[in-house]
Design an enzyme around this catalytic site. Structure first.
Site, PDB file in Angstrom:
ATOM      1  N   ARG A  99      22.833  36.741  37.461  1.00 45.95           N
ATOM      2  CA  ARG A  99      24.003  36.434  38.423  1.00 45.95           C
ATOM      3  C   ARG A  99      23.286  37.588  39.322  1.00 45.95           C
ATOM      4  O   ARG A  99      23.320  35.879  40.707  1.00 45.95           O
ATOM      5  CB  ARG A  99      25.068  37.602  37.682  1.00 45.95           C
ATOM      6  CG  ARG A  99      26.302  36.410  37.113  1.00 45.95           C
ATOM      7  CD  ARG A  99      26.842  37.530  36.361  1.00 45.95           C
ATOM      8  NE  ARG A  99      28.020  37.116  35.575  1.00 45.95           N
ATOM      9  CZ  ARG A  99      28.864  37.565  34.340  1.00 45.95           C
ATOM     10  NH1 ARG A  99      28.941  39.555  35.214  1.00 45.95           N
ATOM     11  NH2 ARG A  99      29.965  37.789  34.185  1.00 45.95           N
ATOM     12  N   CYS A 128      34.371  38.652  35.316  1.00 45.06           N
ATOM     13  CA  CYS A 128      35.898  38.045  34.836  1.00 45.06           C
ATOM     14  C   CYS A 128      36.382  38.856  36.357  1.00 45.06           C
ATOM     15  O   CYS A 128      37.876  38.065  36.892  1.00 45.06           O
ATOM     16  CB  CYS A 128      36.398  38.411  33.366  1.00 45.06           C
ATOM     17  SG  CYS A 128      35.891  39.396  33.093  1.00 45.06           S
ATOM     18  N   SER A 158      40.562  41.948  25.585  1.00 44.82           N
ATOM     19  CA  SER A 158      39.889  40.756  25.337  1.00 44.82           C
ATOM     20  C   SER A 158      38.295  40.613  26.058  1.00 44.82           C
ATOM     21  O   SER A 158      37.848  40.255  25.828  1.00 44.82           O
ATOM     22  CB  SER A 158      40.640  39.969  25.111  1.00 44.82           C
ATOM     23  OG  SER A 158      41.142  39.447  26.426  1.00 44.82           O
ATOM     24  N   GLY A 159      38.189  41.633  27.509  1.00 44.43           N
ATOM     25  CA  GLY A 159      37.278  41.537  28.213  1.00 44.43           C
ATOM     26  C   GLY A 159      35.921  41.826  27.816  1.00 44.43           C
ATOM     27  O   GLY A 159      35.066  41.718  28.177  1.00 44.43           O
ATOM     28  N   HIS A 240      43.501  40.342  33.037  1.00 42.39           N
ATOM     29  CA  HIS A 240      43.155  41.551  34.061  1.00 42.39           C
ATOM     30  C   HIS A 240      44.281  41.324  35.145  1.00 42.39           C
ATOM     31  O   HIS A 240      44.319  39.930  35.591  1.00 42.39           O
ATOM     32  CB  HIS A 240      41.947  41.339  34.129  1.00 42.39           C
ATOM     33  CG  HIS A 240      40.826  41.892  32.969  1.00 42.39           C
ATOM     34  ND1 HIS A 240      41.041  41.841  31.582  1.00 42.39           N
ATOM     35  CD2 HIS A 240      39.770  41.174  32.930  1.00 42.39           C
ATOM     36  CE1 HIS A 240      39.780  41.520  31.274  1.00 42.39           C
ATOM     37  NE2 HIS A 240      38.041  41.551  32.325  1.00 42.39           N
ATOM     38  N   ASN A 314      41.325  36.920  32.263  1.00 46.48           N
ATOM     39  CA  ASN A 314      40.338  36.759  32.086  1.00 46.48           C
ATOM     40  C   ASN A 314      39.124  36.002  31.042  1.00 46.48           C
ATOM     41  O   ASN A 314      38.264  35.587  30.984  1.00 46.48           O
ATOM     42  CB  ASN A 314      39.847  38.176  31.809  1.00 46.48           C
ATOM     43  CG  ASN A 314      40.134  38.037  30.519  1.00 46.48           C
ATOM     44  OD1 ASN A 314      41.904  38.533  30.262  1.00 46.48           O
ATOM     45  ND2 ASN A 314      39.853  38.941  29.038  1.00 46.48           N
TER      46      ASN A 314
END
Ligand SMILES: NC(=O)c1ccc[n+]([C@@H]2O[C@H](COP(=O)([O-])OP(=O)(O)OC[C@H]3O[C@@H](n4cnc5c(N)ncnc54)[C@H](OP(=O)(O)O)[C@@H]3O)[C@@H](O)[C@H]2O)c1
Length: 331
Positions: A99, A128, A158-159, A240, A314
């Site tokens: 990134r 996210c 879930s992140g 989120h 997210n």
């Protein structure tokens, strides 16, 4: 002839990505191949997919390779992303490995689509929480440049991928059965708790997740905006949320406030949900399964400052959907 697509990773994001590609046929798809670490079969929307072990030849002949494997040295992107580009794929990576690479565009299609121009085959989708926050802030930044941001996130398990869901479910079961907690991926019990630590601590002050929100925001908006983030893991399955306090460079007179709110209402991918007296405000359960990011509790704190509450899915806009939208942009 349609497009051949490879999805690397068969976890939370990889599975969602296949579902989205099937649902949003903005380009004709000839075949979707799923690669992961272990070979198996999986059913997505009633169709059986043979998950193959990731190896370089798996990318031959594919136009897009969506990466949703784990990050870091043992992860799929470090191992295969550049090889996939060499074999002719356009790689869209959900993880953090590339990134901040100056040669890799970091894209939210609604925010900085022009940054895609001249890409070298490898494109990154942001973190996210960065995506969900900037979906709300970027439209405002275009009207009134942002001076600084204070954000506290409430991030679902879930992140952390499939393992995060598994850990919360196991702890819920243990409580009901009166047995001992299982704890593997979080440093403290997540059931009945909140943990103000996501990722690793880079120094005594900042977690890696908090620094992602800072540096990714600066790269996407192209300005050295200070983002003071506190990232908190909370015991909910998905979605989120975050409370954002944002200071702008110019005064927010009444007519500017109205203009900013109207702009948010018209922004693609944003739903302003802001009638608190009727119980209407963003919630992770409301945002789960939705493509849009929800913004509400919009309040003016002083002449330069707004506060708002934002929720988004997210796995969807925070990852899989954003990656698919990047591919759609390229078409
Ligand atoms: N979850 C989120 O909210 C979210 C949001 C934004 C970005 N992301 C990023 O998206 C990526 C995937 O996240 P997730 O939540 O889907 O994780 P996950 O549920 O843990 O799934 C990870 C998948 O990656 C595969 N994998 C791991 N290492 C691999 C390798 N070296 N070669 C091939 N496959 C490999 C695993 O294969 P096996 O199944 O065979 O073990 C698994 O299917 C991560 O980089 C994450 O940071 C996640």
């Amino acid at each position: 002839m349609g497009t051949r697509i490879v999805v690397v990773g068969a976890g939370m994001v990889g599975t969602e990505m296949v579902e989205i590609l099937r649902k949003r046929p903005r380009f004709a798809i000839e075949e979707i191949t799923i690669l992961a670490r272990t070979e198996r079969r999986m059913v997505i929307d009633d169709e059986i997919y043979a998950v193959e072990v990731a190896r370089p030849e798996g990318f031959d002949g594919a136009k897009f390779a969506f990466f949703a494997g784990t990050e870091g040295e043992a992860g799929a992107s470090k191992e295969f992303a550049k090889e996939a580009v060499r074999r002719g794929c356009i790689v869209i990576d959900n993880g953090s490995d590339f990134r901040m690479d100056p040669d890799v565009p970091l894209i939210i299609p609604e925010v900085n689509p022009k940054a895609l121009k001249g890409h070298c085959g490898l494109i990154a989708s942001p973190n996210c929480s960065t995506i969900i926050m900037l979906m709300a802030l970027a439209p405002l930044h275009r009207i009134n440049p942002i001076a600084k941001v204070y954000v506290t996130t409430l991030q679902a398990v879930s992140g952390s991928g499939t393992d995060g869901i598994r850990e919360l479910e196991a702890q819920q079961r243990a409580i009901l059965q009166g047995s001992l907690f299982e704890r593997e991926i979080y440093p403290h019990p997540i059931f009945g708790n909140v943990i103000p630590a996501i990722g690793s601590f880079v120094d005594n002050e900042h977690s890696s997740e908090e620094l992602k929100m800072l540096y990714e925001t600066q790269k996407i908006l192209g300005r050295k905006i200070p983002v003071y983030a506190t990232c908190v893991r909370v015991p909910i399955m998905n979605g989120h949320s975050m409370n954002i306090v944002v200071e702008f460079q110019n005064k927010i007179h009444d007519h500017i406030f109205k203009k900013m709110c109207d702009t948010l209402v018209r922004s693609p991918g944003v739903i302003v949900y802001d009638e608190p007296d009727k119980g209407l405000y963003p919630l992770p359960l409301l945002a789960t399964g939705k493509d849009e990011v929800f913004v509400g509790r919009i309040r003016q704190r002083d002449l330069y400052t707004l506060e708002m509450f934002v929720s988004g899915d997210n796995i969807l806009k925070g990852a899989a959907l954003n990656a698919v939208q990047i591919a759609e942009l390229l078409f």
